[in-house]
Design an enzyme around this catalytic site. Structure first.
Site, PDB file in Angstrom:
ATOM      1  CG  ASN A 170      -1.724   1.259   1.356  1.00  0.00           C
ATOM      2  OD1 ASN A 170      -1.900   1.977   0.374  1.00  0.00           O
ATOM      3  ND2 ASN A 170      -2.225   1.547   2.546  1.00  0.00           N
ATOM      4  CD1 TRP A 171       3.757   1.156  -2.778  1.00  0.00           C
ATOM      5  CD2 TRP A 171       3.633   2.245  -4.737  1.00  0.00           C
ATOM      6  NE1 TRP A 171       4.536   0.483  -3.689  1.00  0.00           N
ATOM      7  CE2 TRP A 171       4.478   1.121  -4.898  1.00  0.00           C
ATOM      8  CE3 TRP A 171       3.410   3.076  -5.838  1.00  0.00           C
ATOM      9  CZ2 TRP A 171       5.100   0.827  -6.114  1.00  0.00           C
ATOM     10  CZ3 TRP A 171       4.014   2.776  -7.047  1.00  0.00           C
ATOM     11  CH2 TRP A 171       4.853   1.660  -7.183  1.00  0.00           C
ATOM     12  CE  LYS A 172       0.207   3.632   4.771  1.00  0.00           C
ATOM     13  NZ  LYS A 172      -0.011   3.793   6.176  1.00  0.00           N
TER      14      LYS A 172
ATOM     15  CG  HIS B  16      -5.946   2.119   4.972  1.00  0.00           C
ATOM     16  ND1 HIS B  16      -5.485   3.027   5.894  1.00  0.00           N
ATOM     17  CD2 HIS B  16      -4.937   1.236   4.789  1.00  0.00           C
ATOM     18  CE1 HIS B  16      -4.251   2.709   6.250  1.00  0.00           C
ATOM     19  NE2 HIS B  16      -3.888   1.612   5.589  1.00  0.00           N
TER      20      HIS B  16
ATOM     21  CD  GLU C   6      -3.006   5.708   6.584  1.00  0.00           C
ATOM     22  OE1 GLU C   6      -2.973   5.777   5.346  1.00  0.00           O
ATOM     23  OE2 GLU C   6      -2.082   5.206   7.257  1.00  0.00           O
TER      24      GLU C   6
ATOM     25  CD  GLU D  30      -3.803  -2.446   7.279  1.00  0.00           C
ATOM     26  OE1 GLU D  30      -2.682  -2.753   6.867  1.00  0.00           O
ATOM     27  OE2 GLU D  30      -4.352  -1.365   7.016  1.00  0.00           O
TER      28      GLU D  30
ATOM     29  N   GLY E  56       2.602  -1.030   4.339  1.00  0.00           N
ATOM     30  CA  GLY E  56       2.638   0.390   3.993  1.00  0.00           C
ATOM     31  C   GLY E  56       4.068   0.870   3.843  1.00  0.00           C
TER      32      GLY E  56
ATOM     33  N   GLY F 290       1.880   2.303  10.743  1.00  0.00           N
ATOM     34  CA  GLY F 290       2.811   3.414  10.582  1.00  0.00           C
ATOM     35  C   GLY F 290       3.487   3.830  11.879  1.00  0.00           C
TER      36      GLY F 290
ATOM     37  CB  SER G  45       4.762  -1.585  12.045  1.00  0.00           C
ATOM     38  OG  SER G  45       4.254  -0.286  12.273  1.00  0.00           O
TER      39      SER G  45
HETATM   40  C1  PEP Z   1      -1.030   0.245   5.847  1.00  0.00           C
HETATM   41  O1  PEP Z   1      -1.005   1.361   5.391  1.00  0.00           O
HETATM   42  O2  PEP Z   1      -1.956  -0.504   5.510  1.00  0.00           O
HETATM   43  C2  PEP Z   1       0.009  -0.177   6.761  1.00  0.00           C
HETATM   44  C3  PEP Z   1      -0.087  -1.354   7.328  1.00  0.00           C
HETATM   45  O3  PEP Z   1       1.038   0.703   6.983  1.00  0.00           O
HETATM   46  P1  PEP Z   1       2.430   0.397   7.762  1.00  0.00           P
HETATM   47  O4  PEP Z   1       2.987  -0.877   7.160  1.00  0.00           O
HETATM   48  O5  PEP Z   1       3.294   1.576   7.481  1.00  0.00           O
HETATM   49  O6  PEP Z   1       2.114   0.224   9.200  1.00  0.00           O
END
Ligand code: PEP
Length: 262
Positions: free
Chosen positions: A13-15, A97, A99, A169, A236, A175, A215
């Site tokens: 997931n590049w966001k 998600h 976010e 998640e 992410g 993050g 993470s």
């Molecule tokens: C995500 O954005 O779905 C995610 C899991 O981010 P990260 O790996 O940075 O925690």
């Protein structure tokens, strides 16, 4: 389907990162870095990069979007419809998600409409669910996950369910560098599978892939890939670097081939 027979997904997931030029520089390196990885690799990229990334990659790597609107078209300034993603050659979409829920106030009801639209449009949904830190501390995790699953999957058939990928998640791990332990992941995935079983029946719940996100990094991936019931990762931050992302894929490949050989 027993755990070892379900595929293990490596989903980036590049966001809101990477212009088309940056995305192309990344995907130019990826196929070689993934030599020897047979697990499904999916990239959720910004809308603007879907078409160019798809065109630059071999077909076995899937490319998709990170969100979409539930309407098929219309006066929704700034929104993206499912057909825009499929015509750009995307074949999946991340929905719900945390976010999106936190910053754009998306409700389970709205996410549910998007999930139904995704199925109608032949886009595979990757549905994100997860509890906040305070909710876990208060012992509310199961109730939160149940509410999200039931709310987001209303009207989804048992057959469709097997095509939906659930991304567990925990919000406190996204993050933040705080990874859930493999034990916590295993326990929570079992809870999610039993909620799905009550909603969709034993067979669909057993076939439904559930990935973990929060993470995941080259240093945490190996242990997390051994967590019972985990069917992959949504990654992410660590997916932004092609070398690190490929490392996670290779580690997962090794863990999975040991599990399936047992
Ligand atoms: C995500 O954005 O779905 C995610 C899991 O981010 P990260 O790996 O940075 O925690």
């Amino acid at each position: 389907m027993p755990h070892e027979e379900r595929p293990f997904f490596i989903i980036a997931n590049w966001k809101m990162n990477k212009t088309i030029r940056e995305a192309l520089a990344y995907v130019e390196k990826l196929p070689e870095l993934l030599q020897g990885v047979h697990l499904p690799v999916w990239l959720a990229v910004p809308f603007t990069a879907i078409h160019s990334v798809r065109a630059a990659l071999p077909p076995e790597i899937h490319v998709g979007a990170q969100n979409m609107n539930d309407a098929s078209s219309g006066a929704f300034t700034g929104e993206i419809a499912a057909a825009m993603i499929t015509e750009a050659w995307g074949d999946f979409v991340v929905l719900g998600h945390s976010e999106r829920r936190q910053f754009f106030h998306e409700s389970d009801e709205f996410i549910n409409k998007k999930v139904l639209r995704a199925f109608q449009s032949s886009l595979r949904p990757v549905l994100c669910i997860g509890e906040g830190f305070d909710q876990r501390e208060a012992g509310e995790t199961e109730a939160v996950l149940k509410g999200q699953l039931e709310g987001c999957l209303r009207g989804v058939s048992a057959e469709q369910m097997a095509l939906c990928i659930i991304a567990y998640e925990p919000i406190w791990a996204i993050g933040t560098g705080k990874t859930a332990t493999p034990e916590l992941v295993a326990q929570t995935l079992a809870v999610i599978r039993s909620i799905a079983e009550a909603q969709f029946g034993e067979e669909s719940a057993a076939n439904m892939p559930i990935v973990y996100g929060g993470s995941v990094s080259p240093s945490s991936a190996e242990a997390l890939a051994t967590a019972d019931g985990v069917d992959g990762f949504l990654i992410g931050t660590a997916s932004l670097d092609p070398e690190g992302f490929a490392k996670i894929a290779h580690m997962s490949e090794n863990v999975r081939s040991n599990i399936t050989e047992l």
